[in-house]
Design a protein around this motif. Structure first.
Motif, PDB file in Angstrom:
ATOM      1  N   GLN B 150       2.250   7.832  -4.825  1.00 32.27           N
ATOM      2  CA  GLN B 150       1.536   7.581  -6.175  1.00 32.27           C
ATOM      3  C   GLN B 150       1.394   8.837  -7.655  1.00 32.27           C
ATOM      4  O   GLN B 150       1.490   7.997  -8.726  1.00 32.27           O
ATOM      5  CB  GLN B 150       0.022   7.583  -5.620  1.00 32.27           C
ATOM      6  N   ALA B 151       1.315   9.544  -6.842  1.00 29.62           N
ATOM      7  CA  ALA B 151       2.061  10.470  -7.431  1.00 29.62           C
ATOM      8  C   ALA B 151       3.100  11.035  -8.989  1.00 29.62           C
ATOM      9  O   ALA B 151       2.813  11.547  -9.889  1.00 29.62           O
ATOM     10  CB  ALA B 151       2.053  12.579  -7.309  1.00 29.62           C
ATOM     11  N   ILE B 152       3.841  10.256  -8.051  1.00 28.64           N
ATOM     12  CA  ILE B 152       5.290  10.043  -9.342  1.00 28.64           C
ATOM     13  C   ILE B 152       5.408   8.834 -10.101  1.00 28.64           C
ATOM     14  O   ILE B 152       6.319   8.671 -11.114  1.00 28.64           O
ATOM     15  CB  ILE B 152       6.664  10.622  -8.585  1.00 28.64           C
ATOM     16  N   MET B 153       4.702   8.042  -9.953  1.00 31.78           N
ATOM     17  CA  MET B 153       4.507   6.823 -11.060  1.00 31.78           C
ATOM     18  C   MET B 153       3.937   7.251 -12.403  1.00 31.78           C
ATOM     19  O   MET B 153       3.059   8.258 -12.106  1.00 31.78           O
ATOM     20  CB  MET B 153       3.127   5.721 -10.310  1.00 31.78           C
ATOM     21  N   THR B 154       4.535   6.413 -13.400  1.00 30.19           N
ATOM     22  CA  THR B 154       4.226   6.399 -14.412  1.00 30.19           C
ATOM     23  C   THR B 154       3.766   4.757 -14.927  1.00 30.19           C
ATOM     24  O   THR B 154       2.640   4.906 -14.851  1.00 30.19           O
ATOM     25  CB  THR B 154       5.455   6.350 -15.116  1.00 30.19           C
ATOM     26  N   THR B 155       4.389   4.065 -15.277  1.00 34.34           N
ATOM     27  CA  THR B 155       4.500   2.705 -15.690  1.00 34.34           C
ATOM     28  C   THR B 155       3.837   1.450 -14.243  1.00 34.34           C
ATOM     29  O   THR B 155       3.801   0.313 -14.851  1.00 34.34           O
ATOM     30  CB  THR B 155       4.526   2.391 -16.721  1.00 34.34           C
ATOM     31  N   ASP B 156       4.836   1.961 -12.928  1.00 32.01           N
ATOM     32  CA  ASP B 156       4.399   1.347 -12.167  1.00 32.01           C
ATOM     33  C   ASP B 156       3.382   0.727 -11.778  1.00 32.01           C
ATOM     34  O   ASP B 156       2.626   1.264 -12.415  1.00 32.01           O
ATOM     35  CB  ASP B 156       4.902   2.319 -10.457  1.00 32.01           C
ATOM     36  N   THR B 157       3.696  -0.187 -11.232  1.00 31.34           N
ATOM     37  CA  THR B 157       1.696  -0.896 -10.769  1.00 31.34           C
ATOM     38  C   THR B 157       1.720  -0.693  -9.192  1.00 31.34           C
ATOM     39  O   THR B 157       0.320  -0.642  -8.806  1.00 31.34           O
ATOM     40  CB  THR B 157       2.036  -2.363 -11.576  1.00 31.34           C
ATOM     41  N   TYR B 158       2.448  -0.100  -8.710  1.00 30.16           N
ATOM     42  CA  TYR B 158       2.001   0.384  -6.690  1.00 30.16           C
ATOM     43  C   TYR B 158       3.083   1.257  -7.011  1.00 30.16           C
ATOM     44  O   TYR B 158       4.245   1.125  -7.483  1.00 30.16           O
ATOM     45  CB  TYR B 158       1.971  -1.131  -6.439  1.00 30.16           C
ATOM     46  N   PRO B 159       2.447   1.955  -5.554  1.00 31.36           N
ATOM     47  CA  PRO B 159       3.031   3.345  -5.052  1.00 31.36           C
ATOM     48  C   PRO B 159       4.155   2.013  -4.336  1.00 31.36           C
ATOM     49  O   PRO B 159       4.684   1.259  -3.627  1.00 31.36           O
ATOM     50  CB  PRO B 159       3.018   3.780  -4.032  1.00 31.36           C
ATOM     51  N   LYS B 160       5.613   2.863  -4.103  1.00 32.77           N
ATOM     52  CA  LYS B 160       6.664   2.562  -2.771  1.00 32.77           C
ATOM     53  C   LYS B 160       7.368   3.567  -2.338  1.00 32.77           C
ATOM     54  O   LYS B 160       7.684   4.623  -2.909  1.00 32.77           O
ATOM     55  CB  LYS B 160       8.697   2.358  -4.812  1.00 32.77           C
ATOM     56  N   CYS B 161       7.189   3.085  -1.253  1.00 29.47           N
ATOM     57  CA  CYS B 161       7.196   4.273   0.323  1.00 29.47           C
ATOM     58  C   CYS B 161       7.881   2.961   0.773  1.00 29.47           C
ATOM     59  O   CYS B 161       7.210   2.240   2.040  1.00 29.47           O
ATOM     60  CB  CYS B 161       6.242   5.025   0.326  1.00 29.47           C
ATOM     61  N   LYS B 162       8.746   3.260   1.447  1.00 28.94           N
ATOM     62  CA  LYS B 162       9.366   2.700   2.486  1.00 28.94           C
ATOM     63  C   LYS B 162       9.527   3.585   3.922  1.00 28.94           C
ATOM     64  O   LYS B 162       9.913   5.089   3.863  1.00 28.94           O
ATOM     65  CB  LYS B 162      10.904   2.038   3.145  1.00 28.94           C
ATOM     66  N   ILE B 163       8.863   3.072   5.150  1.00 27.82           N
ATOM     67  CA  ILE B 163       8.945   4.977   6.604  1.00 27.82           C
ATOM     68  C   ILE B 163      10.152   3.307   7.408  1.00 27.82           C
ATOM     69  O   ILE B 163      10.171   2.244   7.744  1.00 27.82           O
ATOM     70  CB  ILE B 163       7.857   4.712   6.695  1.00 27.82           C
ATOM     71  N   CYS B 164      10.526   4.436   8.050  1.00 25.96           N
ATOM     72  CA  CYS B 164      11.547   3.643   9.297  1.00 25.96           C
ATOM     73  C   CYS B 164      12.204   4.559  10.318  1.00 25.96           C
ATOM     74  O   CYS B 164      12.094   5.504  10.315  1.00 25.96           O
ATOM     75  CB  CYS B 164      12.869   2.533   8.980  1.00 25.96           C
ATOM     76  N   LYS B 165      11.508   3.672  11.939  1.00 26.17           N
ATOM     77  CA  LYS B 165      12.871   4.909  13.590  1.00 26.17           C
ATOM     78  C   LYS B 165      14.523   4.766  13.156  1.00 26.17           C
ATOM     79  O   LYS B 165      15.191   3.518  12.373  1.00 26.17           O
ATOM     80  CB  LYS B 165      11.928   4.236  14.053  1.00 26.17           C
ATOM     81  N   VAL B 166      15.557   5.905  13.323  1.00 21.36           N
ATOM     82  CA  VAL B 166      15.982   5.493  13.122  1.00 21.36           C
ATOM     83  C   VAL B 166      16.150   6.815  15.238  1.00 21.36           C
ATOM     84  O   VAL B 166      16.501   8.129  15.075  1.00 21.36           O
ATOM     85  CB  VAL B 166      17.402   6.127  12.181  1.00 21.36           C
ATOM     86  N   GLY B 167      16.510   5.516  16.225  1.00 19.25           N
ATOM     87  CA  GLY B 167      16.787   5.749  17.010  1.00 19.25           C
ATOM     88  C   GLY B 167      15.528   7.114  17.267  1.00 19.25           C
ATOM     89  O   GLY B 167      13.966   6.603  16.945  1.00 19.25           O
ATOM     90  N   ASN B 168      15.161   8.441  17.288  1.00 22.85           N
ATOM     91  CA  ASN B 168      13.945   9.344  17.844  1.00 22.85           C
ATOM     92  C   ASN B 168      13.597  10.120  16.422  1.00 22.85           C
ATOM     93  O   ASN B 168      12.705  10.500  16.182  1.00 22.85           O
ATOM     94  CB  ASN B 168      14.643  10.937  18.460  1.00 22.85           C
ATOM     95  N   ALA B 169      14.483   9.399  15.392  1.00 23.66           N
ATOM     96  CA  ALA B 169      14.529  10.447  13.509  1.00 23.66           C
ATOM     97  C   ALA B 169      13.558   9.512  13.154  1.00 23.66           C
ATOM     98  O   ALA B 169      13.603   7.929  13.864  1.00 23.66           O
ATOM     99  CB  ALA B 169      15.687  10.802  13.509  1.00 23.66           C
ATOM    100  N   THR B 170      12.683   9.773  12.347  1.00 26.66           N
ATOM    101  CA  THR B 170      12.064   8.900  11.316  1.00 26.66           C
ATOM    102  C   THR B 170      12.672   8.792   9.292  1.00 26.66           C
ATOM    103  O   THR B 170      13.424  10.009   9.165  1.00 26.66           O
ATOM    104  CB  THR B 170      10.553   8.986  10.699  1.00 26.66           C
ATOM    105  N   LEU B 171      12.768   7.706   8.729  1.00 28.95           N
ATOM    106  CA  LEU B 171      13.054   7.923   7.762  1.00 28.95           C
ATOM    107  C   LEU B 171      12.330   7.649   6.249  1.00 28.95           C
ATOM    108  O   LEU B 171      11.804   6.775   6.687  1.00 28.95           O
ATOM    109  CB  LEU B 171      14.904   7.066   7.172  1.00 28.95           C
ATOM    110  N   VAL B 172      12.397   8.586   5.576  1.00 29.82           N
ATOM    111  CA  VAL B 172      11.195   7.928   5.091  1.00 29.82           C
ATOM    112  C   VAL B 172      11.567   8.011   3.032  1.00 29.82           C
ATOM    113  O   VAL B 172      12.166   8.855   2.871  1.00 29.82           O
ATOM    114  CB  VAL B 172       9.700   8.235   4.344  1.00 29.82           C
ATOM    115  N   GLY B 173      11.738   7.157   2.323  1.00 28.41           N
ATOM    116  CA  GLY B 173      12.118   7.460   1.475  1.00 28.41           C
ATOM    117  C   GLY B 173      11.138   6.713   0.431  1.00 28.41           C
ATOM    118  O   GLY B 173      10.372   5.399   0.123  1.00 28.41           O
ATOM    119  N   ILE B 174      10.688   7.592  -0.849  1.00 27.96           N
ATOM    120  CA  ILE B 174       9.283   6.784  -1.762  1.00 27.96           C
ATOM    121  C   ILE B 174      10.799   6.572  -3.026  1.00 27.96           C
ATOM    122  O   ILE B 174      11.809   7.338  -3.750  1.00 27.96           O
ATOM    123  CB  ILE B 174       8.687   8.209  -2.129  1.00 27.96           C
ATOM    124  N   ALA B 175       9.727   5.480  -4.322  1.00 29.14           N
ATOM    125  CA  ALA B 175      10.609   5.672  -5.520  1.00 29.14           C
ATOM    126  C   ALA B 175      10.105   5.534  -6.484  1.00 29.14           C
ATOM    127  O   ALA B 175       8.088   5.039  -6.272  1.00 29.14           O
ATOM    128  CB  ALA B 175      11.798   4.553  -5.676  1.00 29.14           C
TER     129      ALA B 175
END
Lengths: 395, 395
Positions: B150-175
């Motif tokens: 949310q904090a990195i938004m400018t004219t975006d209308t919604y925050p972009k955040c994805k999360i997924c598991k890979v084995g025991n690890a987790t990957l998160v991406g925001i944009a």
């Protein structure tokens, strides 16, 4: 350039000798003028340049072939249908039009340059066109180029026709825009006729130069057309002229018409002129200037009268291949006001720029601090009306 | 990719191990979130790609230098002011922020990647930022990436955040997008964190590949930003993972986020996906696809739900340097409907396409008939709201 009166009577008397036109409505799309023939009484020296599109209109290859020997006698042009992406049938159709016109006018088909502009992907309504060509010769009038300028319009809001004298000769140019406009090595539709006597080789040289500094410096929307054509006929009936004077007149008229096309760009409310100087090459200056004039963020800011000069910096920066560009050396001006010179100019009163942006012609100047080359390009702002016009143009 | 629940509690439990965030409003422009820190508890392997702009933001060179050794521990990002075209003072300011954050968090300043996004040409309000950094460490919470989005938004209308598991690890991406978007070799702002253990060299290789097929294939408005940054930290706290699985997850998440950026492009009402296949090279396929997705005439036609496929032909044709393009070999599809194959398909019912254009995701496919390469790009339509948003964004 001495620009002459715009009253129809003035135009008529001042037309170059030996040029005849026919302008009519064939009902290609609606009831507005959509067809014109521009003929010289004698075979004329000629030059032309065409779109570089890989998906070019069916008339383009025929025009190219016919002007290759530096001779033409007639332009035949329809609007409202571009005859593009129409396959073999499209090519047969334009060839038939050229043959029918040649037969009616008793001229050689190889001396005709055909053009079409309008919607892409539809076959021409040939029955209507065949009927329209019958008895064409009887319908020709002397002069009348200003009416031809009307017949070639698509989304243009006004016809574009310029006339000037060069010695005893007269030069007339007409043009149309106003969307799908970023000509490359050629232009939208524009036609010049003159009764000056100019050798074909000279004509080709000076015409190419004129086009490169005018039409090829315009962009309305970055969308290079499939049908761009610009051509000139010089029938020599007024005798020799001073070539230097003629070149200057042709250059000025080309720039004037190019600016008219930008000013009348689809939905445009402002003409935007961008000059980039202190560049290390003309190509670099043109690239940076085009990047600015084409940036949708710059265009919308100008439409919104927003002194958001940071977008000009962005548009300079996105010329990534120009590795010698350095923000420290760069200066940015709105009109005469310097707003960035290696850093923002703190003393600038943004309200002065805001006020400047009320004008209908906006000048942006960028100095790169690298060399002595420069380029000037023309474009327009991006308004709600561009979206409106193009969200509902066809089908 | 297994996409996990979007409820805040789910997110929280599923966050990768050892990542802490702080998200706040510093009052840079208004009262919305405008500042975030994303920190790993240990120094992480890292990779990043940046804008190629020649007018890049002050944080870019510092981020480039700091990630060069493949190590990072912290991202510090502000929105609402891009710190671009701000001269020496802008560089001093970002260096000061990095030093203050390093001091407060007791980490090395060389392990911090700073970013700024927002308006160009204004100095950061340093007093507010200095105050905001005081006692930063106490304000860190575990996880919380979705709030950073949310904090990195400018004219975006919604925050972009994805999360997924890979084995025991987790990957998160925001944009974040959503204007000045045509990334080249890097992207708008996007950050990934994972607790997977991945060697720095491997991370750099797979990250570059992921970015090239996702963010670098997106264009909202052809305007390459001055501040594009995409970066990843892998702190290894969840141990080793299957690299192939991780690569696939990273690719899919990058494409998902890239598509979100296109879908949420300024003023966009539709996500547009353009695939060009049967191309003689990937570069050619990408060039033609970008030409289509960037054409304002194609974009406005899609906004207007107008089956004006001729504009796709135009956009293909304007790739003038691709001399092997030949309309006779080309096919054009809207969705699954073939509308042109060397010539217009007469049997197509345009109302079917008209209906297709009611969808919120539009697919355009073009086969060039030249080879076996292909490329897919994403963009959006051009609406009144793009003009509205950008006619009044700042000053």
């Amino acid at each position: 350039m001495q620009e002459l009166g715009k009253k129809e009577n003035d135009m008529q008397t001042l037309m170059p000798k030996g040029f005849y036109t026919c302008v009519k409505n064939l009902g290609i799309k609606d009831e507005t003028l959509d067809f014109t023939v521009i003929m010289s009484s004698t075979v004329a020296n000629a030059a032309a340049m065409f779109t570089q599109s890989r998906f070019c209109g069916a008339p383009i290859p025929i025009g190219k072939k016919n002007v290759a020997n530096g001779k033409l006698q007639c332009f035949v042009i329809n609007s409202k249908n571009a005859n593009v992406a129409t396959g073999e049938e499209g090519i047969r159709n334009v060839q038939e039009i050229v043959n029918l016109v040649a037969q009616e006018l008793a001229i050689a088909p190889e001396n005709i340059l055909p053009s079409s502009t309008g919607v892409i992907g539809h076959q021409l309504p040939m029955e209507k066109i065949r009927n329209g060509i019958i008895n064409l010769k009887e319908q020709l009038v002397e002069g009348g180029l200003e009416k031809s300028a009307q017949a070639i319009m698509t989304t243009d809001t006004y016809p574009k026709c310029k006339i000037c004298k060069v010695g005893n000769a007269t030069l007339v140019g007409i043009a149309k825009g106003s969307g799908m406009i970023e000509p490359n090595m050629a232009t939208m539709l524009s036609y010049f006729v003159t009764d000056a006597e100019i050798p074909a080789a000279t004509l080709q040289t000076i015409f190419k130069e004129a086009v490169n500094q005018s039409f090829n410096m315009v962009s309305v929307d970055t969308d290079t057309s499939t049908s761009d054509t610009v051509a000139i006929m010089a029938n020599g009936l007024a005798g020799k002229v001073d070539i230097k004077q003629f070149t200057e007149a042709l250059n000025n008229m080309s720039i004037d018409l190019a600016k008219e096309i930008a000013r009348d760009g689809e939905g445009a409310t402002k003409l935007v002129e961008v000059t980039v100087n202190e560049s290390s090459s003309f190509a670099q200056a043109k690239k940076v200037a085009k990047s600015i004039v084409n940036s949708p963020l710059v265009k919308t800011a100008i439409f919104g009268k927003d002194a958001n000069w940071g977008r000009i910096a962005m548009a300079i920066g996105k010329c990534e291949d120009e590795v010698d560009l350095n923000p420290e050396n760069i200066s940015i001006y709105f009109g005469e006001t310097l707003i960035y010179q290696g850093k923002p100019i703190d003393t600038v009163d943004l309200s002065v720029i805001q006020e400047y942006l009320e004008n209908s012609e906006i000048q942006i100047k960028v100095s790169l601090g690298l060399g002595n080359e420069e380029a000037t390009v023309w474009g327009c702002d991006l308004s709600y009306d561009y979206v409106k016009i193009n969200g509902s143009y066809t089908t």
